[in-house]
Scaffold this motif. Structure first.
Motif: not given
Lengths: 260, 301
Positions: B162-163, B165-167
């Protein structure tokens, strides 16, 4: 912008690699929103000039000032954050990242954030604003339909425009384009010319273009500087440069001979 | 015990073992992808996490909080070594960075010996962690540590996915892994990206250290050495520098080790487990240096 300092000013800027002087006593003034061309035969010091201004190389002597602040020898990331963005000869995109991500990555971190923000909060707060700005830029370069494709999968001309969008995403005051038309056909070059004008008008950035394509340079640029062997051998409006005998001899003459 | 049950039991073992390798290997790969740094000190972050947890427990902190603090301590040590040891040699030849990490290993392990002596110490666990579960009338069994190892690894890896890809920092991490120089030039704050990478890698290693100590029941200053070597093998056969590669490599290695051990003992291969694993490593280095996922940059050791 109301100060007396020009946007960018170089003074007696020199870069030498051991014995070879790649750029000698270079001086130029660029005002906000100007379209400047830098031309010259291969090895004339054009790319060296870009590399020194963008901080990739430290100057041997002389000064580079952005709005009156000395930036010569600062780190590239610092200079980028101060407002100078560039593209590279032959593009240097993050090929594994998507089109949108390439633009987002440059739009981020303009403001240094602290570690806690980086890890826990803040990381999505900026994201919305960044995304809408990124989408606007990708619209501008006509890549809005390929947002989620990998950058490396785009055709060459698209990669070029994506790199320009990425450079603009950091909201620069000065955009430096290194041979943006290389490898483009004449209709693509015409579209590029219109894009650069649009960018200048819409984003109020000054643009310096290095280019071998004389049509592009003469049609696009308001002022042109001519380099040969690291020296500045002429500058002025496109008309003045074309009429300058030294330039004709060193550059235009040579290319006419080559064409003949 | 029939074959199906036996296979199922071995799969449980393989997944548990593979999770551990993946958790450590991912940290190695993140750091390598950014800096081309082969970080030998990564294994010692396991030791730091485990000892951190132990010290907190001895100070009377409840177990779960102690684990959390142990992981925070390994993250802090990760930040410190990046700042004082790795940043000064950033951009130096690969060998310089590699030797720096070997030196760090010695410093950290000897600090561990100085503080805690080299003899293993008991790693106390709350009762619920010692519980084991039985299926099929006890023919299949696993412990809560097995479950936790898999569950926490999964959580950590999902968070990482998640990190990146999204931050914004995660995005910067992927960009910097592809082209560090271009990252500087488009204005990415590369220092932030690298510090965050060390925080992640070190806390993953710290967590792995706690799980490792929980399985072994003891902690000692050299405890990171064997898992570090295994994680290296996992990262390289998966594809060094690739996060998915490290995860795949971890589980492949876990499965392979369990497979070797579960073969009939009269074949006598169990004793050669490590030899087989390292032979596989050599084979990959020789014939497929990009690993299973096929990273482009070749591994230099």
């Amino acid at each position: 912008m109301h100060s007396a300092s020009p946007l960018l000013e170089t003074n007696n800027l020199t870069k030498a690699f051991k014995g070879l002087v790649a750029l000698q006593n270079h001086s130029m003034r660029v005002e906000a929103g100007e379209l400047i061309g830098v031309i010259g035969p291969n090895g004339s010091g054009k790319s060296t000039l870009f590399n020194v201004i963008s901080g990739f190389l430290a100057p041997t002597s002389g000064s580079v000032q952005l709005l009156g602040q000395e930036i010569g020898g600062l780190e590239p990331a610092k200079i980028a954050r101060l407002g100078i963005a560039r593209t590279f000869q032959g593009t240097r995109l993050f090929k594994e990242l998507s089109v949108l991500e390439n633009v987002r990555v440059s739009a981020q971190l303009r403001e240094p954030i602290n570690l806690a923000q980086a890890l826990f909060g803040g990381m999505n707060l900026q994201a919305r604003a960044i995304d809408s700005a990124a989408l606007e830029l990708l619209h501008l370069v006509k890549l809005e339909k390929r947002l989620h494709d990998k950058a490396g999968s785009l055709p060459y001309g698209d990669q070029r425009r994506l790199e320009i969008a990425r450079a603009l995403a950091s909201r620069p005051k000065l955009l430096m384009l290194d041979e943006p038309a290389a490898g483009l056909d004449s209709s693509e070059t015409q579209a590029l010319l219109e894009l650069i004008r649009l960018i200048r008008d819409q984003y109020k950035v000054a643009v310096i273009v290095i280019e071998h394509d004389m049509d592009l340079i003469m049609n696009l640029c308001e002022r042109i500087q001519v380099l040969a062997y690291g020296n500045t051998i002429g500058q002025g409006t496109p008309g003045e440069v074309q009429a300058n005998p030294k330039v004709r001899e060193a550059y235009l003459g040579a290319s006419e001979e080559a064409a003949a | 015990m029939n074959l199906l049950e036996y296979t199922f039991q071995q799969i449980i073992n393989a997944v548990s073992q593979g999770s551990m390798f993946a958790l450590v290997a991912v940290g190695l790969s993140i750091i390598f992808s950014l800096l081309r740094l082969t970080n030998f000190a990564h294994g010692d972050m396991m030791m730091v996490g485990a000892f951190g947890t132990l010290v907190m427990q001895l100070a009377g902190v409840p177990f779960l909080l102690a684990v959390l603090l142990g992981i925070v301590i390994s993250a802090l040590v990760g930040i410190i070594i990046e700042r004082i040891a790795y940043r000064p040699v950033r951009g130096a030849p690969d060998v310089t960075m590699l030797l720096t990490s070997v030196a760090l290993t010695y410093i950290l392990e000897n600090l561990g010996i100085l503080l805690f002596t080299s003899s293993p110490r008991n790693f106390p666990l709350p009762d619920w962690l010692n519980a084991s579960f039985n299926l099929a009338d006890g023919r299949i069994s696993f412990t809560s540590i097995n479950l936790l190892t898999f569950g926490l690894t999964l959580l950590a890896l999902l968070f990482l996915a998640w990190f990146v890809r999204n931050t914004q920092v995660g995005l910067g991490m992927r960009a910097a892994a592809e082209d560090l120089t271009a990252s500087y030039l488009v204005g990415i704050n590369v220092n932030t990206v690298i510090v965050v990478a060390f925080v992640m890698a070190s806390s993953f290693a710290g967590l792995a250290g706690v799980l490792w100590a929980a399985q072994a029941g003891v902690v000692e200053p050299h405890m990171g050495f064997t898992p570090l070597l295994k994680a290296f093998v996992a990262a390289i056969i998966g594809g060094f520098g690739s996060i998915p590669g490290a995860i795949i490599g971890g589980f492949v290695l876990g499965a392979l080790e369990v497979l070797i051990q579960s073969l009939p003992s009269e074949w006598g291969l169990g004793a050669y487990r490590d030899a087989i694993v390292f032979t596989l490593l050599i084979a990959f280095l020789l014939f497929r240096p990009g690993g299973i996922v096929g990273v482009k940059q070749e591994v230099k050791l």
